[in-house]
Every structure is written in C-alpha cells, then in structure tokens.
Design an enzyme around this catalytic site. Sequence first.
Site, short mmCIF file in Angstrom:
data_model
loop_
_atom_site.label_atom_id
_atom_site.label_comp_id
_atom_site.label_asym_id
_atom_site.label_seq_id
_atom_site.Cartn_x
_atom_site.Cartn_y
_atom_site.Cartn_z
N PHE A 137 -63.84 82.06 34.40
CA PHE A 137 -64.22 81.23 33.25
C PHE A 137 -65.74 81.13 33.22
O PHE A 137 -66.34 80.63 34.17
CB PHE A 137 -63.60 79.83 33.36
CG PHE A 137 -63.89 78.97 32.16
CD1 PHE A 137 -63.09 79.03 31.04
CD2 PHE A 137 -64.98 78.11 32.15
CE1 PHE A 137 -63.35 78.24 29.92
CE2 PHE A 137 -65.27 77.33 31.04
CZ PHE A 137 -64.45 77.40 29.93
N ASP A 222 -71.78 83.62 38.81
CA ASP A 222 -71.65 82.39 38.04
C ASP A 222 -71.39 81.26 39.04
O ASP A 222 -70.26 81.08 39.52
CB ASP A 222 -70.49 82.53 37.05
CG ASP A 222 -70.21 81.25 36.27
OD1 ASP A 222 -70.74 80.19 36.65
OD2 ASP A 222 -69.45 81.32 35.29
N LYS A 251 -73.70 72.12 35.59
CA LYS A 251 -72.87 71.06 36.14
C LYS A 251 -73.63 70.15 37.10
O LYS A 251 -74.50 69.40 36.70
CB LYS A 251 -71.61 71.66 36.76
CG LYS A 251 -70.63 72.20 35.69
CD LYS A 251 -69.30 72.52 36.28
CE LYS A 251 -68.33 73.07 35.22
NZ LYS A 251 -67.87 72.06 34.28
#
Length: 399
Positions: A137, A222, A251
Amino acid sequence: MSEARTHDALLANYRRAPVAFVSGQGAVLTATDGKKYLDFLSGLATSSLGHGHPRLVQALQEQAARYIHVSNLYEIPEQSRAAELLVAASKRHGGPGLDRVFFCNSGAEANEAAIKLARKWGGAQDKSAIVSTVGGFHGRTMGALAATGTPQYQEAFKPLPGGFRSVPLNDIEAMKDTVDPATCAVLLEPIQGEAGVLPADPGYLAEVQALCRERGALFILDEVQTGIGRTGEAFAFQREGLEPDIVALAKGMGGGVPVGAMMAREEVAKHLVPGDHGSTFGGNALSAAAVVAVLETVIDDAFLERVRVAGERMRQRIDSFAQAAGVLETRGAGLMVGLEIRGEAAPVAALCLERGLLLNAVRAQSLRLLPPLVVTDEEIDAALDVLETALVEAAGEAP
C-alpha cells in the site's frame, strides 16, 4: 454543531466508529462522554509520541507564535534543521544513508515524489517501469495507487497510470522475472502494514537490493509506516544494513502533524531540479518544527531500545494466550504488531472498542496494533487484557 449534522456535511467515504474524542494524554484518549480509551492505533501510526507530549506541544506552540508558513520561495530554517536530523538519522549506524530531503504533506505524496524522481532518473536510460509487491500500500493518489498492489483499492479508479507491475512479496524469483532493462525502480515496504503487518522474509530485501544494483534499477523503500522508530530503529532498513536509493516517510515523523518526506542519495537526488516538483505546504515551518521535536526525542539509543523492549513485551504476552484465544500468528517488529486469528477480526475490534481499546481489523482475519512509542508496560498489559478477553469471547460466539 451536532454530531449528526457534522456527518451530514461530510463526504461519506469513511466508516466511522460512533465515538469522538476531546483530549488525550500519552496513550490514553478521552471521549466526549468522559470514557477513557487506550490508543493502540496512534492515528494509524502517526501519533508516535502519544497525545499531549510536552516537547511536541511546546514546539508547535512556539512555532505557531512565530510564524507558520511562508512557502518554499524562501529559506525555511526549521525545514533545514529537520532535513539535517533526518539525514543524520539515516547514517547513524555508519552506513551511507541518504543525503537529500524533499518535504511534502503525506505518505502518498512522498511516494509520488519517489516515483517522479525514479522516472526522471531513468528517463535518460529509457527506463520507466516500476515494480512493487502484491498487498503493498503506497497511497491513494493516482501514481501511488497504481503502485499499490491491492486490487480492491484500484478497481473503481481505472484506468490507472501505466508502467507499474506487481509481484508477490517474498518471491525473489518472480522479482527476477519482472525486473528488466525497462525497470527504473523497485518500490516496496519493509513490512506491509495495510496487508496485515506482513514483514519481508529475512534476506529478501537484501536480495532485491542486489538485484536492483545488478540490473540498473533504483531500490526504493516505503517507510511511511515503519519509519522513525516504529520498528525499534530509526528506519526499518537499518535492521538489515540495507542501502536504499530512495526512502518515503510520513505518519509518525510529525507526531500527528501532517508531513511527509522523500529522502534520496545525492547521485539520485540531483536529477530533480528547480521546476520539476514542488509542494505549497511541504516543509512549512509548523510541520518542520514538529519533525524536529519528534526526531530529537525518538532518535536516541535509549528511546529506541525501549521501543524494542516494549514490542517484545507485547509479543510475549500475546504468545502466552495465543493458543487459547485463537491467535494463529504474531507478526511485525518493535511496536508494529499484527495478529492473524482463527475467526473474523472485525468483531474482535468492535469488542475492544466497547471496552476501551483502539486497534483495527486491517484484513478479514488480521488485527493491527500500533501503540504510541511512549506506551508504558502498564498500558501494554491493560490493553492485552482487553484483547485477550475479546478474542476468547469472539471465538466462543463463532458458529
């Protein structure tokens, strides 16, 4: 404005639990009705220092009082300081690390920047294909979505940008069959968060990195969810001594403030020049001040060791009730923990919510726990008491 009216005014693209919060401290959130909740989701891994952390609060208050935003048309000292700390953190174990930082506002934007840099780098060599992994994702913008190897996120938005291919995670032979002379980069997560906290097998990432070097492709990680202390290291790539060409972050880097970053090695980074890419709000003074506060707290040997110890405590406690509670597998690293369970995950998450514990059912039989990096032993024990009871009860009610 009433809660119902607020929902009427919002786009209906989220499934929201019927609870709203008014304050938080550490790993504890207080709802509008005064009920306390243990936050083992951390705003989807963003509230790395928990809620109301004094260092982060002070940094934001002081920066907001000075100035918040002037745009990247001018020097931004706070942004430069945040970049210096990120670069230093990437080299803390003596490896080459990363040399340059581009700031944006989210993980999707960080991956978009990584994709654009890889395409620009590969353009002169007639390389444009990007290989990712099934279940990965990378975000919901169109480029990041095209790299996301999860059809459920893609179907409604086709046709997607071309030039993206996905192979199964941990299948090095499939990767070898797919990375060809037209490939400019491989993009993957060290641990697939949205797929249920699925780690790359030991040695797999090193094999992919070696393949990229051999075939002239960039190795992109990522680390939007794994980065900045979540796994017990500053970056997950440091757990295996890897040397990525590009890393995407977001994040927990801002402690809950929207911020993303793409980092790159100097020889790759130089391919983006003025006019190639930008972000109006990227690296604004307020978000940069948050990054500095988070990094100055997290990137510390004792702090990171505590994350590792806390994560091990969680796994040991889960192992103690796994068989009786229907836990088939515990996965992850540091304070990024996934459970594969025998029954459906959603009812377990709902029971936990009722009893004051926030976590989420990330797949049909997978639960995800992402507590703040400052979580205490007492909070871990209390949360896992709730989880154990919910698992046992849900298993007993299953047909």
